[in-house]
Structure formats: structure tokens, C-alpha cells
Write a protein that holds these residues in place. Structure first.
Motif, PDB file in Angstrom:
ATOM      1  N   VAL A  21      41.891  30.655  33.327  1.00  0.00           N
ATOM      2  CA  VAL A  21      42.768  31.529  34.110  1.00  0.00           C
ATOM      3  C   VAL A  21      42.396  32.996  33.901  1.00  0.00           C
ATOM      4  CG1 VAL A  21      45.161  32.259  34.431  1.00  0.00           C
ATOM      5  CG2 VAL A  21      44.644  29.843  34.055  1.00  0.00           C
ATOM      6  N   PHE A  22      42.063  33.356  32.659  1.00  0.00           N
ATOM      7  CA  PHE A  22      41.686  34.740  32.366  1.00  0.00           C
ATOM      8  C   PHE A  22      40.458  35.151  33.166  1.00  0.00           C
ATOM      9  CE2 PHE A  22      39.544  38.089  30.069  1.00  0.00           C
ATOM     10  CZ  PHE A  22      40.571  38.913  29.659  1.00  0.00           C
ATOM     11  N   MET A  23      39.446  34.297  33.210  1.00  0.00           N
ATOM     12  CA  MET A  23      38.222  34.639  33.933  1.00  0.00           C
ATOM     13  C   MET A  23      38.466  34.792  35.425  1.00  0.00           C
ATOM     14  SD  MET A  23      35.406  32.251  31.985  1.00  0.00           S
ATOM     15  CE  MET A  23      35.113  32.431  30.214  1.00  0.00           C
ATOM     16  N   ILE A  24      39.316  33.926  35.986  1.00  0.00           N
ATOM     17  CA  ILE A  24      39.627  34.048  37.408  1.00  0.00           C
ATOM     18  C   ILE A  24      40.360  35.352  37.691  1.00  0.00           C
ATOM     19  CG2 ILE A  24      41.059  33.094  39.256  1.00  0.00           C
ATOM     20  CD1 ILE A  24      40.341  30.344  38.343  1.00  0.00           C
ATOM     21  N   ALA A  25      41.361  35.676  36.873  1.00  0.00           N
ATOM     22  CA  ALA A  25      42.138  36.900  37.095  1.00  0.00           C
ATOM     23  C   ALA A  25      41.291  38.146  36.864  1.00  0.00           C
ATOM     24  CB  ALA A  25      43.361  36.907  36.171  1.00  0.00           C
ATOM     25  N   TRP A  26      40.339  38.080  35.956  1.00  0.00           N
ATOM     26  CA  TRP A  26      39.507  39.249  35.662  1.00  0.00           C
ATOM     27  C   TRP A  26      38.545  39.558  36.808  1.00  0.00           C
ATOM     28  CZ3 TRP A  26      39.411  42.697  31.580  1.00  0.00           C
ATOM     29  CH2 TRP A  26      38.297  43.518  31.486  1.00  0.00           C
ATOM     30  N   ASN A  27      37.992  38.527  37.428  1.00  0.00           N
ATOM     31  CA  ASN A  27      36.948  38.719  38.435  1.00  0.00           C
ATOM     32  C   ASN A  27      37.470  38.720  39.866  1.00  0.00           C
ATOM     33  OD1 ASN A  27      34.702  38.754  36.575  1.00  0.00           O
ATOM     34  ND2 ASN A  27      34.985  36.552  36.320  1.00  0.00           N
ATOM     35  N   GLU A  28      38.727  38.375  40.098  1.00  0.00           N
ATOM     36  CA  GLU A  28      39.237  38.231  41.465  1.00  0.00           C
ATOM     37  C   GLU A  28      39.227  39.574  42.196  1.00  0.00           C
ATOM     38  OE1 GLU A  28      41.314  37.560  44.981  1.00  0.00           O
ATOM     39  OE2 GLU A  28      41.984  38.999  43.469  1.00  0.00           O
ATOM     40  N   PHE A  29      38.889  39.526  43.482  1.00  0.00           N
ATOM     41  CA  PHE A  29      38.749  40.771  44.250  1.00  0.00           C
ATOM     42  C   PHE A  29      39.630  40.813  45.492  1.00  0.00           C
ATOM     43  CE2 PHE A  29      36.618  42.898  47.843  1.00  0.00           C
ATOM     44  CZ  PHE A  29      36.671  44.207  47.388  1.00  0.00           C
ATOM     45  N   LEU A  30      39.749  39.690  46.220  1.00  0.00           N
ATOM     46  CA  LEU A  30      40.402  39.717  47.527  1.00  0.00           C
ATOM     47  C   LEU A  30      41.859  40.167  47.437  1.00  0.00           C
ATOM     48  CD1 LEU A  30      40.492  39.118  50.556  1.00  0.00           C
ATOM     49  CD2 LEU A  30      40.999  36.718  49.991  1.00  0.00           C
ATOM     50  N   PHE A  31      42.654  39.515  46.599  1.00  0.00           N
ATOM     51  CA  PHE A  31      44.071  39.869  46.502  1.00  0.00           C
ATOM     52  C   PHE A  31      44.263  41.251  45.870  1.00  0.00           C
ATOM     53  CE2 PHE A  31      44.300  35.196  46.653  1.00  0.00           C
ATOM     54  CZ  PHE A  31      45.139  35.058  47.750  1.00  0.00           C
ATOM     55  N   ALA A  32      43.391  41.609  44.934  1.00  0.00           N
ATOM     56  CA  ALA A  32      43.473  42.961  44.366  1.00  0.00           C
ATOM     57  C   ALA A  32      43.241  44.015  45.436  1.00  0.00           C
ATOM     58  CB  ALA A  32      42.454  43.103  43.234  1.00  0.00           C
ATOM     59  N   LEU A  33      42.310  43.749  46.342  1.00  0.00           N
ATOM     60  CA  LEU A  33      42.052  44.692  47.435  1.00  0.00           C
ATOM     61  C   LEU A  33      43.249  44.792  48.362  1.00  0.00           C
ATOM     62  CD1 LEU A  33      40.074  46.482  49.051  1.00  0.00           C
ATOM     63  CD2 LEU A  33      39.302  44.397  50.203  1.00  0.00           C
ATOM     64  N   LEU A  34      43.854  43.664  48.736  1.00  0.00           N
ATOM     65  CA  LEU A  34      44.981  43.680  49.657  1.00  0.00           C
ATOM     66  C   LEU A  34      46.215  44.352  49.056  1.00  0.00           C
ATOM     67  CD1 LEU A  34      44.795  40.119  51.273  1.00  0.00           C
ATOM     68  CD2 LEU A  34      44.236  42.295  52.347  1.00  0.00           C
ATOM     69  N   PHE A  35      46.437  44.143  47.763  1.00  0.00           N
ATOM     70  CA  PHE A  35      47.672  44.610  47.153  1.00  0.00           C
ATOM     71  C   PHE A  35      47.572  46.036  46.618  1.00  0.00           C
ATOM     72  CE2 PHE A  35      50.570  40.855  46.404  1.00  0.00           C
ATOM     73  CZ  PHE A  35      49.955  40.056  47.350  1.00  0.00           C
ATOM     74  N   LEU A  36      46.375  46.462  46.205  1.00  0.00           N
ATOM     75  CA  LEU A  36      46.262  47.725  45.475  1.00  0.00           C
ATOM     76  C   LEU A  36      45.311  48.712  46.119  1.00  0.00           C
ATOM     77  CD1 LEU A  36      45.923  46.233  41.868  1.00  0.00           C
ATOM     78  CD2 LEU A  36      48.004  47.021  42.989  1.00  0.00           C
ATOM     79  N   VAL A  37      44.921  48.481  47.363  1.00  0.00           N
ATOM     80  CA  VAL A  37      43.898  49.326  47.963  1.00  0.00           C
ATOM     81  C   VAL A  37      44.332  50.785  48.048  1.00  0.00           C
ATOM     82  CG1 VAL A  37      44.713  48.838  50.316  1.00  0.00           C
ATOM     83  CG2 VAL A  37      42.342  49.543  49.929  1.00  0.00           C
ATOM     84  N   ASP A  38      45.622  51.044  48.225  1.00  0.00           N
ATOM     85  CA  ASP A  38      46.110  52.416  48.354  1.00  0.00           C
ATOM     86  C   ASP A  38      46.740  52.938  47.057  1.00  0.00           C
ATOM     87  OD1 ASP A  38      48.167  50.620  48.467  1.00  0.00           O
ATOM     88  OD2 ASP A  38      49.288  51.643  50.054  1.00  0.00           O
ATOM     89  N   ARG A  39      46.525  52.245  45.952  1.00  0.00           N
ATOM     90  CA  ARG A  39      47.084  52.658  44.658  1.00  0.00           C
ATOM     91  C   ARG A  39      45.957  52.728  43.623  1.00  0.00           C
ATOM     92  NH1 ARG A  39      52.550  51.633  44.215  1.00  0.00           N
ATOM     93  NH2 ARG A  39      52.361  52.777  42.263  1.00  0.00           N
ATOM     94  N   ARG A  40      45.132  53.752  43.702  1.00  0.00           N
ATOM     95  CA  ARG A  40      43.949  53.837  42.841  1.00  0.00           C
ATOM     96  C   ARG A  40      44.278  53.798  41.356  1.00  0.00           C
ATOM     97  NH1 ARG A  40      38.522  55.531  43.165  1.00  0.00           N
ATOM     98  NH2 ARG A  40      37.769  56.296  41.152  1.00  0.00           N
ATOM     99  N   PRO A  41      45.342  54.445  40.854  1.00  0.00           N
ATOM    100  CA  PRO A  41      45.631  54.349  39.413  1.00  0.00           C
ATOM    101  C   PRO A  41      45.884  52.932  38.926  1.00  0.00           C
ATOM    102  CG  PRO A  41      46.841  56.173  40.388  1.00  0.00           C
ATOM    103  CD  PRO A  41      46.258  55.389  41.525  1.00  0.00           C
ATOM    104  N   LEU A  42      46.197  51.991  39.840  1.00  0.00           N
ATOM    105  CA  LEU A  42      46.469  50.605  39.456  1.00  0.00           C
ATOM    106  C   LEU A  42      45.302  49.674  39.765  1.00  0.00           C
ATOM    107  CD1 LEU A  42      50.178  50.214  40.633  1.00  0.00           C
ATOM    108  CD2 LEU A  42      49.328  50.762  38.352  1.00  0.00           C
TER     109      LEU A  42
END
Length: 312
Positions: free
Chosen positions: A237-258
Motif C-alpha cells: 500500500v505504501f508503494m502505491i500511495a507513494w508513486n500514484e499520480f492520477l488522483f494526486a493531479l486531480l485533487f491537488l493540481v491547484d494546491r502546490r504546497p500540498l
């Protein structure tokens, strides 16, 4: 009886020279030698395919951009050219002219560790219930969980984006943790269920007879015996959460500090103003923690993933 034993011993002794003769047979020795050569050649090719790109990335990350522009075809730079300025630039805060990867690393660690904790809190009782508690459709549940992985992530990305926007969790690390946990819980349940089934039921029954409740048996007996599988699932689970990109882009694209470190690396690769050496340093920063974590826990990960496979 004595005569039978004597005949058996004689037959066994007669087979020893035959075994030695088979070992000394030139055809068998040649076959074993060829197989050993093929094995090591295959392993060497895989190592070259995996290690050479990472080594090249590492060497580029410690070269100044001026040296790379002067001699782009040189793979091994001289010792006086090596520098760590690229890593300083990558890790320094944006306010100081850097790329802010140190903040991204902290965000990724928070998200990955929180996802592991939440996923295990849900998956452990779920896997134990499927493995031990009889209920209607218990054997079909695992197949339904794995069926969720037949659909690509982009299918659920847009609905999750809309839902989390309405409830106010888009643009937060908490929303990302919930998505990652929900994404990994099905396979975590499937992995741990196989291991729970290998735990002897008699051990748990002894605990029940001693006055423990079902929760007490799970906490004091089963979890201790299944710790290798739990740790392996947590690493997965740690490796998946560390490398995941798609959902991080959708959720945090406009929040650079996060941003997570995968988002930071994507921003570096998409910018024409960032030197190649800085991009390679960011790639090393993203990859190195996972490599170190994997080698530190490789035996535990392998043992946990393979344990209980015969019951799967």
C-alpha cells in the motif's frame, strides 16, 4: 523380516553407484552447465536493463549543466565536475528559488503512511471475517473485490472528483488518503485472507476456550502469527500511495504546497526552464526512498506475499 531388511539394504546400496554414474555422465553435466550459463546470462541482462538507466540518471544528477552541454555523450564525468548543487536546487523551498521537493517528500510520506494505517484498519478485520466467519457469499466476496481492478482508475476519477469537490475534500491530503485507502483495500483483503487461512484454527479455538472473545483472539493470537503478511501488505500500500499520480493531479493540481513528490516531478518534466540535471535529481529523490525501503524489507515482503499461496 531380517532377510527382507537385508535385501532392501542391498538394493539401496546397489543404487548408489548408479546415482554417482548418472552424476558423472557427461551429457548431464553439459546440460547442467548450459542451464547455469543461461540462468546467469538472463539475470545479468535483467540487471543491466534495470540498473543502467538508474545509474545514468544518478550520474546526470551530480553533473553541472555546463558540463553536460559541453560533452553530452560522456557517461562518466570527471571527479572535479561532480556537484550536489542540483539536489540543493531540488530540495530548497520555492521561496528560496528551489523546487520545494523537501515539502513534497513530507506530503508524500504523510499520505503514504496514513493510507497504510487506514487501509490496514479496514482490511485486517475484513480479511479475517472472510477467512474465519461463515456467511452467505463469503467465497464470492474476494472475486468481487478483485473485479474492481478490471476497471481503469480513470473510470472512477471523474465521479470521485465531483463527489469530493461537493463535500469539500478536494484539495486536501485527507481526501487523497481516503481515495488511496479505498483503492488498495480490496487487494489488501485478498492478500491477507490467504494468510489468515493458513493460521491453524485449533490455535484460535484454544484461545476461545480460554475465555477470549473473537476480537481478543484476533488481536492477541492471529495478528501476531500473521504479522509477515500484514507488513508485506502495508509495504504494498505504501508503494502505491507513494508513486500514484492520477488522483494526486486531480485533487491537488491547484494546491502546490500540498503536492506530492510525483506531482513535483511531473512539473519538472513539463517545464522547459528546468535543466535536465535538476530533473534527474528530482527523479532520484522520488525513486531512492522506495529502493531503500524495498531492500530493507525485501525478505519480509517476499515472505508475506508468498505465504499462504497454496491456499489461495
Amino acid at each position: 523380516m531380517t532377510a527382507d531388511i537385508t535385501v532392501a539394504l542391498a538394493d539401496e546400496q546397489a543404487t548408489v553407484p548408479q546415482r554417482r554414474q548418472r552424476r558423472r555422465h557427461p551429457g548431464l553435466q553439459r546440460q547442467r552447465l548450459i542451464l547455469a550459463i543461461i540462468r546467469w546470462v538472463t539475470i545479468s541482462l535483467f540487471l543491466i536493463a534495470v540498473l543502467v538507466p538508474f545509474l545514468y540518471m544518478l550520474l546526470l544528477s551530480v553533473r553541472p549543466i555546463e558540463s553536460l552541454l559541453r560533452n553530452p555523450g560522456s557517461l562518466l564525468p570527471s571527479l572535479d565536475e561532480l556537484t550536489l548543487d542540483t539536489y540543493i536546487d531540488v530540495l530548497a523551498p520555492v521561496s528560496e528559488g528551489g523546487q520545494g521537493f523537501l515539502t513534497f517528500l513530507v506530503n508524500s510520506a504523510i499520505v503514504a503512511i496514513s493510507s497504510v494505517i487506514l487501509a490496514l484498519l479496514v482490511a485486517i478485520p475484513g480479511a479475517y471475517a472472510i477467512a474465519r466467519l461463515p456467511f452467505f457469499g463469503s467465497r464470492q466476496v474476494s472475486a468481487l473485490f478483485l473485479a474492481a481492478y478490471l476497471f481503469p482508475a480513470i473510470v472512477v476519477a471523474i465521479p470521485l472528483f465531483v463527489i469530493f469537490t461537493r463535500i469539500g475534500l478536494r484539495g486536501s491530503l485527507l481526501g487523497l488518503v481516503i481515495v488511496y485507502a479505498a483503492q488498495t483495500v480490496p487487494v489488501a483483503i485478498y492478500m491477507m485472507r490467504n494468510y489468515f487461512e493458513t493460521v491453524p484454527a485449533s490455535v484460535e479455538e484454544a484461545g476461545l476456550m480460554d475465555g477470549l472473545s473473537r476480537v481478543g483472539v484476533l488481536r492477541r493470537i492471529t495478528l501476531r502469527l500473521a504479522m509477515p503478511s500484514i507488513m508485506a501488505t502495508g509495504l504494498f500500500v505504501f508503494m502505491i500511495a507513494w508513486n500514484e499520480f492520477l488522483f494526486a493531479l486531480l485533487f491537488l493540481v491547484d494546491r502546490r504546497p500540498l503536492w506530492t513528490v510525483s506531482l513535483g516531478l511531473a512539473q519538472l518534466s513539463g517545464s522547459i526552464e528546468v535543466p535536465t540535471t535538476v530533473l534527474m535529481a528530482g527523479s532520484v529523490v522520488l525513486t531512492l526512498p522506495i529502493i531503500v525501503l524495498f531492500f530493507l524489507t525485501e525478505r519480509l515482503l517476499t515472505g508475506g506475499l508468498t505465504a499462504g499461496a497454496e491456499k489461495g
